[in-house]
Design a protein around this motif. Structure first.
Motif, mmCIF file in Angstrom:
data_model
loop_
_atom_site.group_PDB
_atom_site.id
_atom_site.type_symbol
_atom_site.label_atom_id
_atom_site.label_comp_id
_atom_site.label_asym_id
_atom_site.label_seq_id
_atom_site.Cartn_x
_atom_site.Cartn_y
_atom_site.Cartn_z
ATOM 1 N N THR A 1 -55.556 -16.885 19.396
ATOM 2 C CA THR A 1 -54.105 -16.816 19.227
ATOM 3 C C THR A 1 -53.404 -17.862 20.084
ATOM 4 O O THR A 1 -53.751 -18.041 21.258
ATOM 5 C CB THR A 1 -53.594 -15.411 19.592
ATOM 6 O OG1 THR A 1 -54.215 -14.453 18.736
ATOM 7 C CG2 THR A 1 -52.085 -15.320 19.444
ATOM 8 N N HIS A 2 -52.406 -18.537 19.511
ATOM 9 C CA HIS A 2 -51.630 -19.599 20.165
ATOM 10 C C HIS A 2 -52.489 -20.803 20.544
ATOM 11 O O HIS A 2 -52.238 -21.474 21.542
ATOM 12 C CB HIS A 2 -50.889 -19.063 21.389
ATOM 13 C CG HIS A 2 -49.941 -17.940 21.088
ATOM 14 N ND1 HIS A 2 -49.319 -17.796 19.855
ATOM 15 C CD2 HIS A 2 -49.517 -16.893 21.857
ATOM 16 C CE1 HIS A 2 -48.555 -16.717 19.880
ATOM 17 N NE2 HIS A 2 -48.652 -16.156 21.060
ATOM 18 N N ILE A 3 -53.498 -21.070 19.723
ATOM 19 C CA ILE A 3 -54.254 -22.322 19.791
ATOM 20 C C ILE A 3 -54.024 -23.040 18.468
ATOM 21 O O ILE A 3 -54.136 -22.429 17.399
ATOM 22 C CB ILE A 3 -55.759 -22.080 19.998
ATOM 23 C CG1 ILE A 3 -56.014 -21.329 21.306
ATOM 24 C CG2 ILE A 3 -56.518 -23.407 20.004
ATOM 25 C CD1 ILE A 3 -57.475 -20.995 21.553
ATOM 26 N N ARG B 1 -55.391 -26.253 6.126
ATOM 27 C CA ARG B 1 -54.074 -26.177 5.495
ATOM 28 C C ARG B 1 -53.443 -24.808 5.715
ATOM 29 O O ARG B 1 -52.280 -24.706 6.146
ATOM 30 C CB ARG B 1 -54.183 -26.476 3.993
ATOM 31 C CG ARG B 1 -52.863 -26.391 3.246
ATOM 32 C CD ARG B 1 -53.067 -26.617 1.750
ATOM 33 N NE ARG B 1 -54.092 -25.755 1.176
ATOM 34 C CZ ARG B 1 -53.920 -24.471 0.863
ATOM 35 N NH1 ARG B 1 -52.742 -23.892 1.073
ATOM 36 N NH2 ARG B 1 -54.894 -23.758 0.347
ATOM 37 N N GLU B 2 -54.213 -23.750 5.463
ATOM 38 C CA GLU B 2 -53.653 -22.408 5.630
ATOM 39 C C GLU B 2 -53.324 -22.106 7.092
ATOM 40 O O GLU B 2 -52.248 -21.577 7.406
ATOM 41 C CB GLU B 2 -54.638 -21.364 5.097
ATOM 42 C CG GLU B 2 -54.772 -21.360 3.579
ATOM 43 C CD GLU B 2 -55.508 -20.145 3.066
ATOM 44 O OE1 GLU B 2 -55.335 -19.811 1.883
ATOM 45 O OE2 GLU B 2 -56.251 -19.513 3.858
ATOM 46 N N ALA C 1 -49.467 -21.748 8.855
ATOM 47 C CA ALA C 1 -49.075 -20.497 9.508
ATOM 48 C C ALA C 1 -48.701 -20.738 10.967
ATOM 49 O O ALA C 1 -47.705 -20.185 11.461
ATOM 50 C CB ALA C 1 -50.208 -19.482 9.406
ATOM 51 N N TYR C 2 -49.478 -21.557 11.675
ATOM 52 C CA TYR C 2 -49.182 -21.819 13.088
ATOM 53 C C TYR C 2 -47.838 -22.525 13.250
ATOM 54 O O TYR C 2 -46.994 -22.104 14.053
ATOM 55 C CB TYR C 2 -50.293 -22.670 13.717
ATOM 56 C CG TYR C 2 -49.967 -23.095 15.132
ATOM 57 C CD1 TYR C 2 -50.148 -22.208 16.192
ATOM 58 C CD2 TYR C 2 -49.452 -24.358 15.408
ATOM 59 C CE1 TYR C 2 -49.825 -22.578 17.491
ATOM 60 C CE2 TYR C 2 -49.123 -24.738 16.702
ATOM 61 C CZ TYR C 2 -49.313 -23.841 17.739
ATOM 62 O OH TYR C 2 -48.980 -24.199 19.022
ATOM 63 N N PRO D 1 -42.329 -30.003 13.193
ATOM 64 C CA PRO D 1 -42.862 -29.739 11.851
ATOM 65 C C PRO D 1 -43.107 -28.267 11.625
ATOM 66 O O PRO D 1 -43.452 -27.526 12.550
ATOM 67 C CB PRO D 1 -44.174 -30.533 11.847
ATOM 68 C CG PRO D 1 -44.575 -30.602 13.289
ATOM 69 C CD PRO D 1 -43.301 -30.703 14.066
ATOM 70 N N ARG D 2 -42.959 -27.830 10.383
ATOM 71 C CA ARG D 2 -43.180 -26.441 10.017
ATOM 72 C C ARG D 2 -44.328 -26.263 9.044
ATOM 73 O O ARG D 2 -44.588 -25.147 8.586
ATOM 74 C CB ARG D 2 -41.904 -25.857 9.404
ATOM 75 C CG ARG D 2 -40.761 -25.763 10.382
ATOM 76 C CD ARG D 2 -41.083 -24.774 11.504
ATOM 77 N NE ARG D 2 -40.225 -24.950 12.665
ATOM 78 C CZ ARG D 2 -40.311 -24.242 13.783
ATOM 79 N NH1 ARG D 2 -41.241 -23.321 13.890
ATOM 80 N NH2 ARG D 2 -39.501 -24.454 14.791
ATOM 81 N N SER D 3 -45.005 -27.356 8.700
ATOM 82 C CA SER D 3 -46.147 -27.278 7.781
ATOM 83 C C SER D 3 -47.004 -28.514 7.966
ATOM 84 O O SER D 3 -46.574 -29.507 8.579
ATOM 85 C CB SER D 3 -45.661 -27.199 6.323
ATOM 86 O OG SER D 3 -45.030 -28.411 5.963
ATOM 87 N N LEU D 4 -48.209 -28.464 7.432
ATOM 88 C CA LEU D 4 -49.074 -29.635 7.461
ATOM 89 C C LEU D 4 -48.438 -30.781 6.694
ATOM 90 O O LEU D 4 -48.546 -31.950 7.096
ATOM 91 C CB LEU D 4 -50.442 -29.287 6.872
ATOM 92 C CG LEU D 4 -51.472 -30.416 6.855
ATOM 93 C CD1 LEU D 4 -51.759 -30.932 8.260
ATOM 94 C CD2 LEU D 4 -52.766 -29.939 6.185
#
Length: 501
Positions: A213-215, A330-331, A335-336, A346-349
């Motif tokens: 988590t949080h990596i 990608r998934e 999500a991260y 950024p909010r996505s790949l």
């Protein structure tokens, strides 16, 4: 661009009242002086990390670490020991960048669960280490140890040689004596390769022993954090401090842990222990094979029973490995990034890909982002699940589990990788010799320990010890026993360019 906060001079002078600790290779003494050790480590960072000849292993270090060490003296099992953290793991003090300018302002103001455990157990977070950008998943043509945030990490044994990736900064920093220990992360070789070529111990635990988590993620099926230290004892101690269950990470639920991974290491014996020798995976280099033969002789003198194990990777194996990573990348990245605090970044790949294109001169000068772009197109869930089932079966039931059972052995050994290659930003990495079998443990999610076994022309090479799932403690015991039996003379870092005698 590199940023760094430094220890205040007055505080440093106060901390150096006691004799400086050395970066020795044995277990830390009972009278370990955390205050003196922190001061000595900061001096090492400032002496060897910056400038044109520096190794560029540390992106940021603390100006209050000495005070933190004073508060942690006597706390938990680490008692104020200094730990550097790979910069894809969140800590409350600094941004977590994964080496990318896209995350340069990623101040989450939170500790990953493993970091919270580290602090509760008396560890002092000394700083963040450089890494191969995005943990080396951006391009097939990358140069290990380079990131846009941290620049190029150099191998302290020969600064023109590569420190391997992606935990390059963690490996180089520990080898250079810049911290008692460091935390790296691995998807496939990213702890064990830098540990091997930098001449230190690296342990990739079974997936689920340590929270993710949080990596910043790559692969939910393979990712794990793990310790990088100078000795097996210290690796076990650090693992004990960071291991634990996390409700937010299902892989950790039901994992078979022990409370103290250092327990019994000093008395561990190889007498009568059957060990499988992966001779094919020793590669084609005569010098590496000679080191491996010497390590095998040490194991035999320590009482181990060596069993030749003939294994060859199935022809259709590799075609299924990358699609799994790209789908999970990608998934997991989407999500991260979507879950980060705040509104910036950024909010996505797809956002990261767009950022890199806009910042081409700074981000894409040396290599591109072909794997990121392919990941955006890797969306077939059924195909992914088929590939995942296949590679897990090939590395578990038909891989490590079968080899251990058929040959009645407890562990498998091979050289970890070859000696460090000359870094070449133009042409990228140069892995040669078909050396190592760490991919079996990485994809299976099983434990993999690398311990220094000598050097080729003063360039370190490690010995891999792998076992079945959840046998982490047993693998560490075997590594400690080998460490005591080892006859090879290990090189110390030169902080100079390599040249022939």
């Amino acid at each position: 661009m590199r940023s760094r906060t430094t220890l205040a001079i007055a505080a440093l002078c106060a901390l150096l009242a006691a004799p400086a600790a050395t970066a020795g290779r044995g277990p830390a003494p009972a009278d370990f002086d955390a205050l003196a050790d922190i001061g000595a480590r900061v001096e090492r960072i400032e002496q060897y990390d910056d400038g044109t000849g520096g190794i560029h292993a540390v992106i940021a270090h603390s100006h209050t670490a000495g005070f933190a060490a004073r508060e942690q003296v006597g706390v938990g099992i680490l008692k104020g020991r200094s730990v550097l953290v790979k910069d894809n793991i969140e800590t409350e003090e600094w941004p977590t960048t994964a080496g990318s300018l896209a995350l340069a302002e990623n101040f989450t103001r939170r500790d990953a669960p493993l970091i919270a455990r580290l602090r509760r157990n008396g560890g002092v977070v000394l700083g963040k280490t450089n890494l191969s950008e995005w943990a080396n998943i951006r391009s097939n043509d990358s140069t290990s140890g380079w990131s846009a945030v941290g620049g190029l990490t150099r191998n302290p044994h020969a600064i023109d040689r590569n420190a391997c990736g992606s935990s390059s900064g963690s490996g180089a920093a520990v080898a250079a004596g810049m911290a008692w220990g460091a935390i790296g992360t691995e998807t496939n070789g990213s702890i064990t390769c830098p540990a091997s070529v930098n001449g230190i111990v690296g342990f990739k635990p079974s997936v689920g022993i340590v929270s993710r988590t949080h990596i910043v993620p790559i692969s939910v099926s393979q990712d794990t954090a793990g310790p990088m230290t100078r000795t097996v004892h210290d690796a076990a101690l650090l693992l004990s401090a960071i291991a634990g269950e996390d409700p937010a990470d299902p892989a950790t639920l039901g994992a078979e842990r022990v409370a103290d991974y250092a327990e019994g290491l000093d008395e561990a014996s190889l007498e009568g222990v059957r060990i499988g020798v992966l001779r094919r995976q020793a590669g084609e280099r005569a010098d590496v094979r000679a080191l491996f033969d010497a390590a095998l002789a040490d194991l035999e003198r320590a009482g181990a029973v060596l069993v030749e194990v003939d294994y060859e990777t199935p022809d259709d194996f590799w075609a299924s490995t990358l699609p799994v990573l790209l789908h999970e990348l990608r998934e997991g990245m989407d999500a991260y990034l979507a879950g980060l605090p705040g509104e910036r970044g950024p909010r996505s790949l797809a956002d990261v890909v767009a950022f890199n294109r806009a910042e081409r001169e700074r981000e894409l000068r040396w290599f591109g982002q072909d794997l990121f772009e392919r990941a955006l197109e890797t969306t077939d869930r059924a195909q992914y699940e088929g590939h995942l089932e296949k590679i897990r079966r090939m590395t578990r039931e038909e891989g490590i589990d079968r080899l251990l059972a058929e040959h009645d052995v407890r562990f498998l050994v091979a050289p970890t990788t070859g000696p460090a290659w000359t870094t070449d930003l133009v042409n990228g990495d140069s892995f040669a010799g078909r050396i190592g079998a760490g991919y079996l443990a990485a994809i299976a999610g099983y434990p993999h320990l690398t311990v220094p076994m000598g050097a080729v022309e003063r360039l370190p090479v490690g010995l891999s010890i792998m076992g079945a799932r959840w046998t982490d403690h047993a693998v560490l015991k075997a590594g400690a026993a080998y460490e005591r039996a080892r006859t090879a003379v290990l090189p110390e870092p030169s902080f100079k360019r390599w040249k022939a005698d």
